[in-house]
Scaffold this active site. Structure first.
Site, mmCIF file in Angstrom:
data_model
loop_
_atom_site.group_PDB
_atom_site.id
_atom_site.type_symbol
_atom_site.label_atom_id
_atom_site.label_comp_id
_atom_site.label_asym_id
_atom_site.label_seq_id
_atom_site.Cartn_x
_atom_site.Cartn_y
_atom_site.Cartn_z
ATOM 1 N N ARG A 1 0.854 -1.191 0.000
ATOM 2 C CA ARG A 1 0.000 0.000 0.000
ATOM 3 C C ARG A 1 0.894 1.246 0.000
ATOM 4 O O ARG A 1 1.726 1.407 0.902
ATOM 5 C CB ARG A 1 -0.919 -0.004 1.225
ATOM 6 C CG ARG A 1 -1.730 1.260 1.351
ATOM 7 C CD ARG A 1 -2.803 1.221 2.443
ATOM 8 N NE ARG A 1 -3.464 2.496 2.434
ATOM 9 C CZ ARG A 1 -3.424 3.385 3.432
ATOM 10 N NH1 ARG A 1 -2.824 3.102 4.570
ATOM 11 N NH2 ARG A 1 -4.011 4.558 3.307
ATOM 12 N N HIS B 1 -2.823 11.163 0.662
ATOM 13 C CA HIS B 1 -2.329 10.928 2.027
ATOM 14 C C HIS B 1 -1.762 12.260 2.531
ATOM 15 O O HIS B 1 -0.596 12.387 2.854
ATOM 16 C CB HIS B 1 -1.288 9.804 2.026
ATOM 17 C CG HIS B 1 -1.127 9.109 3.344
ATOM 18 N ND1 HIS B 1 -1.332 7.755 3.524
ATOM 19 C CD2 HIS B 1 -0.784 9.576 4.570
ATOM 20 C CE1 HIS B 1 -1.101 7.417 4.780
ATOM 21 N NE2 HIS B 1 -0.774 8.503 5.449
ATOM 22 N N GLU C 1 -7.560 8.622 5.931
ATOM 23 C CA GLU C 1 -7.877 9.285 7.199
ATOM 24 C C GLU C 1 -8.287 10.749 7.027
ATOM 25 O O GLU C 1 -7.572 11.658 7.462
ATOM 26 C CB GLU C 1 -6.685 9.207 8.163
ATOM 27 C CG GLU C 1 -6.245 7.797 8.485
ATOM 28 C CD GLU C 1 -5.201 7.746 9.604
ATOM 29 O OE1 GLU C 1 -4.808 8.807 10.111
ATOM 30 O OE2 GLU C 1 -4.804 6.642 9.986
ATOM 31 N N ASN D 1 -7.782 2.105 9.732
ATOM 32 C CA ASN D 1 -6.482 2.278 10.373
ATOM 33 C C ASN D 1 -6.726 2.319 11.874
ATOM 34 O O ASN D 1 -7.469 3.182 12.358
ATOM 35 C CB ASN D 1 -5.825 3.590 9.947
ATOM 36 C CG ASN D 1 -5.400 3.583 8.486
ATOM 37 O OD1 ASN D 1 -5.525 2.564 7.799
ATOM 38 N ND2 ASN D 1 -4.895 4.710 8.011
ATOM 39 N N TYR E 1 -4.800 2.088 15.790
ATOM 40 C CA TYR E 1 -3.582 2.044 16.601
ATOM 41 C C TYR E 1 -3.863 1.925 18.089
ATOM 42 O O TYR E 1 -3.181 1.223 18.801
ATOM 43 C CB TYR E 1 -2.739 3.309 16.363
ATOM 44 C CG TYR E 1 -2.128 3.363 14.983
ATOM 45 C CD1 TYR E 1 -0.879 2.815 14.734
ATOM 46 C CD2 TYR E 1 -2.814 3.947 13.911
ATOM 47 C CE1 TYR E 1 -0.319 2.836 13.457
ATOM 48 C CE2 TYR E 1 -2.261 3.970 12.640
ATOM 49 C CZ TYR E 1 -1.017 3.414 12.418
ATOM 50 O OH TYR E 1 -0.473 3.431 11.151
ATOM 51 N N GLU F 1 -3.884 0.031 8.047
ATOM 52 C CA GLU F 1 -2.717 0.402 8.863
ATOM 53 C C GLU F 1 -2.912 -0.110 10.278
ATOM 54 O O GLU F 1 -4.005 0.015 10.850
ATOM 55 C CB GLU F 1 -2.540 1.930 8.967
ATOM 56 C CG GLU F 1 -1.980 2.588 7.756
ATOM 57 C CD GLU F 1 -1.848 4.100 7.936
ATOM 58 O OE1 GLU F 1 -1.624 4.576 9.069
ATOM 59 O OE2 GLU F 1 -1.990 4.803 6.914
HETATM 60 C C1 FCB Z 1 -1.561 7.274 10.613
HETATM 61 C C2 FCB Z 1 -1.098 7.795 9.273
HETATM 62 C C3 FCB Z 1 0.261 7.264 8.832
HETATM 63 C C4 FCB Z 1 1.226 7.169 9.993
HETATM 64 C C5 FCB Z 1 0.593 6.463 11.166
HETATM 65 C C6 FCB Z 1 1.515 6.286 12.353
HETATM 66 O O1 FCB Z 1 -2.483 8.155 11.162
HETATM 67 O O2 FCB Z 1 -2.030 7.471 8.266
HETATM 68 O O3 FCB Z 1 0.739 8.080 7.804
HETATM 69 O O4 FCB Z 1 1.720 8.399 10.301
HETATM 70 O O5 FCB Z 1 -0.564 7.145 11.576
#
Ligand code: FCB
Length: 456
Positions: free
Chosen positions: A83, A127, A172, A296, A298, A358
């Site tokens: 990607r 992006h 995002e 995405n 985290y 992500e």
């Molecule tokens: C996301 C972004 C990516 C990277 C990660 C850690 O929000 O899409 O570009 O910075 O965080």
């Protein structure tokens, strides 16, 4: 337990795709070479005080000059997909709409290089690197930017469409609107709610027009969008209302118009005078049917009511818990929230199949005797891939998983201080070294895909 033994315990469908992800401004460098012009991130990173240590993406990972060996590296990780994002101002450096041949050649090399290595190319159009000339002409608040985006999207579908596996319009949009225009953390670094709402809406229109343009050009090209849905939790039972409002604003302003063709009722009521005038009329353009979407994920978000009753909607405040494990960037590690988030989103919205586009962790382990022993990243990835497997076993249609990131890179406002890579980058030599987590991921992908081991 060896990497192979632990990875073997993850049960995923046979056709599940593993990949790695990057973005143009974070890795390409060559910022003013071969005709590329500035994006808002070039301007922002060159503005003192905006990015940690004054870091910029001028050189980044020098991927522009190293694309072929970087693709070899991706292949060595045994993934089936890559990607990446296009740099809009590398392809269209000026307002005239004239394509830059050198930019085109670069992405031809990148995409053909993926196909030669059996890597499915997953492309992102935006992006976060809006060409500066479009920002100067009104940016996302102007319909002209949405029209320029649709032309750019059409060009991508015409020229690359038969070689791309999928295309997403935005990565995002929460970050390129709320984080950038309301919280001031990302380019262009503003703190202005009415502007933020027009930018959200302008990006939604651009998304809808781009999907229409790409469908007209190549009807069988799978199209989607990537959203960083927040997994919102109240910090205590008495703050349930805050969690509902937070979800409504930070997720609802994206999911509802994109998938249901409406804006969230409570948010509209609270923000009505600030919303763009045409926002109701544009909804049919925005809500285009999509083939898939990308999540995405985290970290979870804990919220409470804002300290002051005068705050504007959603009037919430994020709370940093101190009883949790965090990565080096300070983000809480909590994999089961990924399973819960997927279930909640599929319960709330009519969503097509999903890719985890992500997921990953910042740990700043350095090279020691030629290796990088980043066990915490390996554990993070393993927990989160298991959380995806758990969601799939409960009926959620997740088709693949992309680790963020292939290699350490320019982490936006954090500059080069936060390393997310499976591959370590020595920025003074551009030397790449596969980390422990990268070897583990390669083992996982190999056993999942039934590949024979690569010779060392
Ligand atoms: C996301 C972004 C990516 C990277 C990660 C850690 O929000 O899409 O570009 O910075 O965080």
């Amino acid at each position: 337990m060896t990497a192979n033994e632990s990875s073997n315990q993850i049960q995923l469908p046979d056709n599940f795709v593993f990949g790695v992800a990057t973005a143009a401004y974070q890795i390409e460098g060559a910022a003013s070479e071969d005709g590329r012009t500035a994006s808002i991130w070039d301007t922002f990173s060159h503005t003192p005080g905006k990015v940690l240590n004054g870091d910029t993406g001028d050189v980044a990972c020098d991927h522009y000059h190293r694309v072929s060996s970087d693709l070899d590296l991706i292949q060595q990780l045994n993934v089936g997909a890559y990607r990446f994002s296009f740099s809009w101002s590398r392809l269209f450096p000026t307002a005239g709409g004239q394509v830059n041949q050198a930019g085109l050649d670069f992405y031809d090399r990148l995409i053909d290089g993926c196909l030669e290595r059996n890597l499915q190319p997953f492309a992102t159009l935006y992006h976060w690197d809006l060409p500066q000339y479009l920002y100067d002409n009104g940016g996302w608040e102007s319909k002209e930017t949405a029209l320029a985006f649709a032309n750019y999207a059409k060009f991508i579908a015409d020229h690359f469409g038969d070689r791309l596996h999928t295309v997403v319009t935005f990565n995002e949009p929460w970050c390129s609107s709320i984080l950038s225009y309301l919280f001031g953390v990302h380019a262009p670094g503003l703190k202005d709610l009415p502007k933020t709402l027009s930018v959200i809406h302008g990006q939604h229109i651009a998304h809808g027009l781009a999907i229409q343009a790409m469908r007209a050009s190549k009807s069988d090209l799978p199209l989607g969008i990537v959203l960083n849905a927040q997994a919102v939790y109240p910090i205590g039972a008495q703050t349930n209302g805050a969690a509902v409002r937070h979800h409504d604003f930070h997720n609802g302003l994206f999911f509802e118009p994109l998938f249901h063709g409406r804006y969230p009722e409570q948010a509209v009521k609270a923000l009505a005078p600030l919303l763009p005038k045409t926002f109701m009329d544009d909804l049919p353009t925005i809500a285009q049917p999509l083939d898939f979407w990308g999540l995405n994920y985290y970290t979870p978000t804990w919220v409470t009511d804002a300290a002051s009753a005068d705050e504007l909607y959603p009037a919430t405040a994020e709370v940093q818990r101190d009883d949790v494990t965090r990565t080096d960037i300070g983000w809480e590690v909590k994999a089961d929230c990924l399973t819960e988030l997927l279930k909640r989103l599929y319960a709330d919205y009519s969503l097509p199949p999903c890719y985890i586009t992500e997921n990953g962790a910042a740990y700043n382990h350095e090279l020691v005797e030629g290796g990088v022993d980043d066990l915490p990243r390996q554990e993070y990835l393993e927990q989160h891939i298991k959380a995806v497997a758990a969601a799939i076993s409960e009926g959620i249609d997740v088709k693949g998983y992309f680790a963020w990131s292939l290699m350490d890179n320019f982490e936006w406002a954090e500059g080069y201080s936060q390393r997310f890579g499976l591959v370590h980058v020595d920025y003074s030599t551009q030397q790449r070294t596969v980390k422990r987590s990268g070897h583990w991921y390669a083992d996982l992908c190999q056993s999942h895909r039934g590949l024979s081991p690569l010779s060392p």
